[in-house]
Scaffold this active site. Structure first.
Site, PDB file in Angstrom:
ATOM      1  N   ASP A  67       4.289   0.388   0.913  1.00  0.00           N
ATOM      2  CA  ASP A  67       3.493  -0.261  -0.125  1.00  0.00           C
ATOM      3  C   ASP A  67       3.837   0.186  -1.540  1.00  0.00           C
ATOM      4  OD1 ASP A  67       2.024  -1.894   1.627  1.00  0.00           O
ATOM      5  OD2 ASP A  67       0.901  -0.126   2.275  1.00  0.00           O
ATOM      6  N   ARG A  86      -4.635   4.360  -4.011  1.00  0.00           N
ATOM      7  CA  ARG A  86      -3.217   4.462  -3.653  1.00  0.00           C
ATOM      8  C   ARG A  86      -2.285   4.415  -4.874  1.00  0.00           C
ATOM      9  NH1 ARG A  86      -1.223   1.484   1.473  1.00  0.00           N
ATOM     10  NH2 ARG A  86       0.298   3.125   1.088  1.00  0.00           N
ATOM     11  N   HIS A 164      -2.406  -7.454   4.733  1.00  0.00           N
ATOM     12  CA  HIS A 164      -1.164  -7.778   4.028  1.00  0.00           C
ATOM     13  C   HIS A 164      -0.485  -8.983   4.673  1.00  0.00           C
ATOM     14  CE1 HIS A 164      -0.892  -3.315   2.721  1.00  0.00           C
ATOM     15  NE2 HIS A 164      -1.027  -4.020   1.626  1.00  0.00           N
ATOM     16  N   CYS A 251       4.973  -0.684   7.574  1.00  0.00           N
ATOM     17  CA  CYS A 251       4.341   0.165   6.544  1.00  0.00           C
ATOM     18  C   CYS A 251       4.947   1.557   6.457  1.00  0.00           C
ATOM     19  CB  CYS A 251       2.856   0.361   6.827  1.00  0.00           C
ATOM     20  SG  CYS A 251       2.072  -0.996   7.631  1.00  0.00           S
TER      21      CYS A 251
HETATM   22  C1  CIR Z   1      -4.317   0.666   3.448  1.00  0.00           C
HETATM   23  O1  CIR Z   1      -5.376   0.078   3.667  1.00  0.00           O
HETATM   24  O2  CIR Z   1      -3.738   0.598   2.370  1.00  0.00           O
HETATM   25  C2  CIR Z   1      -3.734   1.517   4.546  1.00  0.00           C
HETATM   26  N1  CIR Z   1      -4.787   2.104   5.304  1.00  0.00           N
HETATM   27  C3  CIR Z   1      -2.811   0.696   5.430  1.00  0.00           C
HETATM   28  C4  CIR Z   1      -1.596   0.204   4.724  1.00  0.00           C
HETATM   29  C5  CIR Z   1      -0.698  -0.565   5.619  1.00  0.00           C
HETATM   30  N2  CIR Z   1       0.483  -0.934   4.934  1.00  0.00           N
HETATM   31  C6  CIR Z   1       1.200  -2.013   5.191  1.00  0.00           C
HETATM   32  O3  CIR Z   1       0.793  -2.856   5.980  1.00  0.00           O
HETATM   33  N3  CIR Z   1       2.324  -2.206   4.507  1.00  0.00           N
END
Ligand code: CIR
Length: 256
Positions: A67, A86, A164, A251
């Site tokens: 991300d 984040r 996402h 991710c």
């Molecule tokens: C979030 O909610 O940002 C994290 N717990 C999970 C992120 C997952 N990332 C992705 O699908 N690229």
């Protein structure tokens, strides 16, 4: 889908505070570390170099490195996560990317927001799904940046309630996409070959094609069989702990 490198980050004890849409249990760090090691081994098995960054306790979701950036052959773009908790992960990733890309790093600026999980790079274009984490301003900025590198960007939508865009799809080869029925129904993949994940196995859609293998979450027998029949070499990785935090196979790495 041919990559020389990947960057990952070890999960830390603070994953128990990671973001999640719904509480389905407390992530177990020991199990997540084992799964993460298997994931890194799968990436390495293809001959790629994998840089494993240390855990970042201050950022509970930092294991989900995808991300924080978009990595293209022409350069990398630092994202600006839509999740406030984040935002600080990006500065932590920047030096690791600068080591490979030098001073070519570009970045998304406020009020733009994008998370890498909303970006699917196919053989012909960069698809970006609007979501609760990715806004039109961020997409517009990214369109300009990737346009400089000769890429076409197409803005699409992420289904309501899906974290996402790539929660519901993954690239299998330059022209073939694995997707859920609910995402494919939006026509965003018209012109591509689409393999639909069987009903009830929606969580299998977030796979990655990495060199010769398709890495997918374990436990989705019908999807694995379908991919096998279609000629893909499938590697399955336990994803029970990341799934508690709405995370999956894409991710966990930046690939370039
Ligand atoms: C979030 O909610 O940002 C994290 N717990 C999970 C992120 C997952 N990332 C992705 O699908 N690229």
């Amino acid at each position: 889908f041919e990559f020389r490198r990947a960057i990952t980050r070890k999960p830390g004890a603070s994953i128990i505070d990671g973001l999640r849409a719904e509480d389905i249990g407390r992530p177990d760090l020991e199990q997540m570390l084992r799964d993460h090691a298997a994931y890194v081994a799968a990436l390495r098995s293809t001959g790629a170099e994998v840089v494993e960054l240390p855990a970042l306790e201050a950022f509970p979701d930092a294991v989900f490195v995808e991300d924080t950036a978009l990595c293209l052959p022409q350069g990398a773009v630092l994202m600006r996560p839509g999740a406030p908790s984040r935002l600080g992960e990006v500065a932590e990733m920047a030096p690791a990317l600068a080591a490979f890309y030098g001073d070519t790093l570009r970045e998304i600026a406020a009020p733009g927001c994008i998370e890498g999980g909303d970006i699917l790079v196919t053989g012909r274009e960069v698809l970006v799904g609007l979501s609760a984490r990715t806004n039109p301003e961020g997409v517009a900025q990214l369109a300009e940046i990737v346009g400089d590198g000769g890429h076409t960007l197409r803005r699409v939508d992420t289904p309501e309630g899906v974290l996402h865009f790539k929660t519901d799809c993954g690239l299998l080869d330059g022209e073939t996409i694995l997707a859920t029925g609910r995402l494919a129904a939006s026509s965003c993949f018209d012109g591509y070959k689409v393999l639909l994940v069987p009903e009830g196995e929606e969580a299998a859609a977030n796979c990655i094609r990495f060199n010769g293998v398709v890495i997918m979450a374990a436990g989705f027998v019908r999807t694995a069989e379908m991919l096998d029949r279609a000629g893909f070499e499938v590697v399955q990785i336990n994803n029970s702990e990341c799934a508690k935090l709405d995370g999956g196979m894409s991710c966990l790495s930046l690939r370039f």
